[in-house]
Design a protein around this motif. Structure first.
Motif: not given
Ligand SMILES: [Zn+2]
Length: 569
Positions: A230, A235, A262
């Motif tokens: 994240e 990411a 997530n």
């Protein structure tokens, strides 16, 4: 299935344990093996803990035994009353447990600012596992190194400078620290060093360089590979890239630990990806701070655990979790990333622009819907200029009282505080938290850095988990709520993480093991840190021994700095 309670009722020393303990020596001596007898005869012990109840970290039943320590090792676990020792502590009524191994910690550089940061050791933590969430101190580029040096110079007036793993470990040793450290190598850091911060695939050559940096870290003693999907730039990593970077740990059986892509609406897909990475790389998997964030995702908890249990049949799949239902972050996190692009001034300008209002309002309401409602958001800090009467209040109730829309109040607080407002997000369910903590495949973590109630690390409002995680599990979840047995809880804090990280001489109380020990009172141990007043130490943990030395005696730091760098074996 998950709530099998093992009885913690005191049992007499079983015959097998008697043989392992006192009787064992006589048997061995009769067989002509005098080594242990000689060791006992060699006076004196450095430290002797008398009268305690040993919870040994294996999950097995508690038993009464004294614990003798010499040269940093446990040399006897048996009846030792009257044995010669430089220091003897009466621990009658207390539990003697292995020192806790904080398997997801963030103390990475903090101790350079204050090496007496004691919020971990005073919880009974003797080892912190850092380099988490894809971010490790090493490797580093010249520019990253210079930025880090400057920022620590400006913030704390200290010089933090190291260019490789060996220099980092040497700097830590020179500084001295309370707890041991184990480090992971972060795939986000490796990406930043080789690819930079942009959203693009690495070239084949770049990927080879990244793999070499991981191999280099493992050779220096890293205990696995971490990711934080994240966070930017980690990411931007594909599943294939993560598998390539995790693969070097496979031969040693060390874990790929992941803060998943997530933890809310797409948490199940993210767990599937984590398992796919471990599968492709051939590594054990460690899911960091497992959670199902947002009320509408709470029902997913059971399926997450079922998936983990199924996968754990074929491969070592474990997870960790901290004992709180709330996370802690900035109020601005309610807004989408595009609104925050360009920093505080650009963000505040967008909040003030009538043309943006309806779109922003809709996206924030969507995030609130995911969390549940506006009362899941509690204001904990409004900076110097924000409305002080909002501190400690839930946004929904606060807005209703003022007869205003909670979105408008959010914008008002952000504007007045110049984006310095912080919240606690009550995004997780108590029932799920209890279930995750108690699950046999889960270890306990703090997800925090070491802090201290005075000095440079006493600033700000950290999440209370920095001070309270371990005593909270022992006091609230074991003693008060009986969510798990004491012996299981101790195993999740010591034996289990030691096994995951291949720290084969830690995590249990047994002869020959390193003398990392936590001594606590099972009747009183509890956290006292809250979101409103987080810099508060727990009670009921009088003594903590690190590498055979008392780091905490009678609830007070002794001044010893016995921590070392640990590497997997
Ligand atoms: Zn994380």
């Amino acid at each position: 299935m998950l709530h099998r309670h093992r009885s913690d009722i005191e049992r007499p020393l079983p015959r097998r344990r008697f043989l392992q303990a006192g009787g064992f020596l006589a048997v061995k001596a009769a067989l002509g093996d005098w080594s242990d007898v000689a060791a006992l005869a060699r006076p004196p012990l450095d430290l002797l803990l008398v009268g305690g109840r040993v919870v040994d970290g294996t999950g097995g039943p508690a038993f009464r035994a004294d614990v003798g320590i010499r040269d940093g090792r446990i040399v006897a676990v048996e009846t030792l009353a009257g044995a010669a020792a430089r220091e003897t502590l009466d621990v009658t009524g207390f539990v003697v447990a292995p020192g806790f191994i904080d398997i997801h910690a963030h103390t990475d550089l903090g101790i350079f600012a204050d090496n007496l940061a004691d919020s971990k050791v005073r919880q009974g933590v003797t080892t912190e596992v850092v380099g988490q969430d894809g971010s490790s101190v090493m490797p580093v580029t010249d520019r990253m190194r210079e930025d880090r040096r400057r920022s620590y110079q400006e913030r704390y007036g200290i010089d933090v400078d190291a260019g490789n793993w060996e220099e980092l470990f040497a700097a830590l040793a020179a500084r001295g620290h309370l707890t041991h450290f184990v480090t992971m190598v972060g795939t986000g850091t490796v990406r930043e060093v080789v690819v930079g911060e942009n959203d693009r695939e690495p070239t084949p050559n770049e990927l080879r360089s990244m793999v070499r940096l991981v191999e280099r870290a493992l050779a220096a003693g890293a205990a696995g590979v971490s990711s934080g999907l994240e966070y930017v730039p980690n990411a931007f990593a594909s599943t294939d890239e993560l598998a390539a970077l995790a693969r070097p740990t496979a031969s040693a059986g060390l874990p790929y630990a992941t803060h998943m892509r997530n933890e809310a609406d797409a948490v199940e897909e993210s767990l599937a990806e984590a398992l796919a990475v471990a599968e492709a790389a051939g590594t054990p998997l460690q899911v960091s701070h497992l959670k199902a964030q947002g009320r509408r995702n709470w029902p997913k908890a059971e399926r997450l655990l079922a998936t983990i249990e199924r996968a754990a049949v074929d491969r070592r799949v474990r997870f960790d979790r901290y004992p709180y239902t709330a996370y802690s972050t900035g109020l601005s996190s309610l807004f989408p990333a595009w609104a925050r692009d360009g920093g505080t001034e650009a963000f505040l300008a967008r909040l003030a622009a009538p043309a943006e209002t309806s779109r922003l309002h809709a996206e924030v309401e969507e995030k609130i819907a995911m969390m549940g409602d506006w009362d899941t958001i509690q204001i904990v800090d409004v900076g110097a200029e924000g409305p002080e009467d909002a501190i400690g209040r839930r946004l929904g109730a606060y807005a209703a009282e003022r007869g205003e829309d909670p979105y408008d109040i959010t914008v008002e607080i952000l504007t007045a505080s110049r984006n310095r407002a912080d919240i606690v997000g009550h995004g997780m369910s108590e029932e799920n938290t209890r279930r995750f903590l108690a699950h046999p495949l889960g270890a306990i973590c703090s997800d925090a850095s070491a802090r201290r109630a005075t000095g440079p690390l006493s600033e700000g409002s950290p999440h209370p988990r920095a001070y309270g995680s371990y005593p909270r599990v022992l006091g609230k979840y074991v003693r008060e709520e009986r969510a798990m047995s004491l012996t299981d809880a101790v195993r999740k804090m010591s034996g289990l993480p030691a096994e995951i990280l291949h720290l084969s001489d830690r995590g249990t109380v047994a002869v020959g093991k390193a003398a990392d020990l936590a001594v606590f009172d099972p009747a009183t141990v509890i956290d006292t840190a809250t979101f409103e007043a987080p810099h508060a130490y727990p009670v009921g943990i009088p003594h903590v021994i690190v590498g055979g030395q008392l780091a905490v005696r009678d609830g007070t730091l002794t001044g010893a700095l016995p921590g070392t760098i640990l590497t997997p074996t």
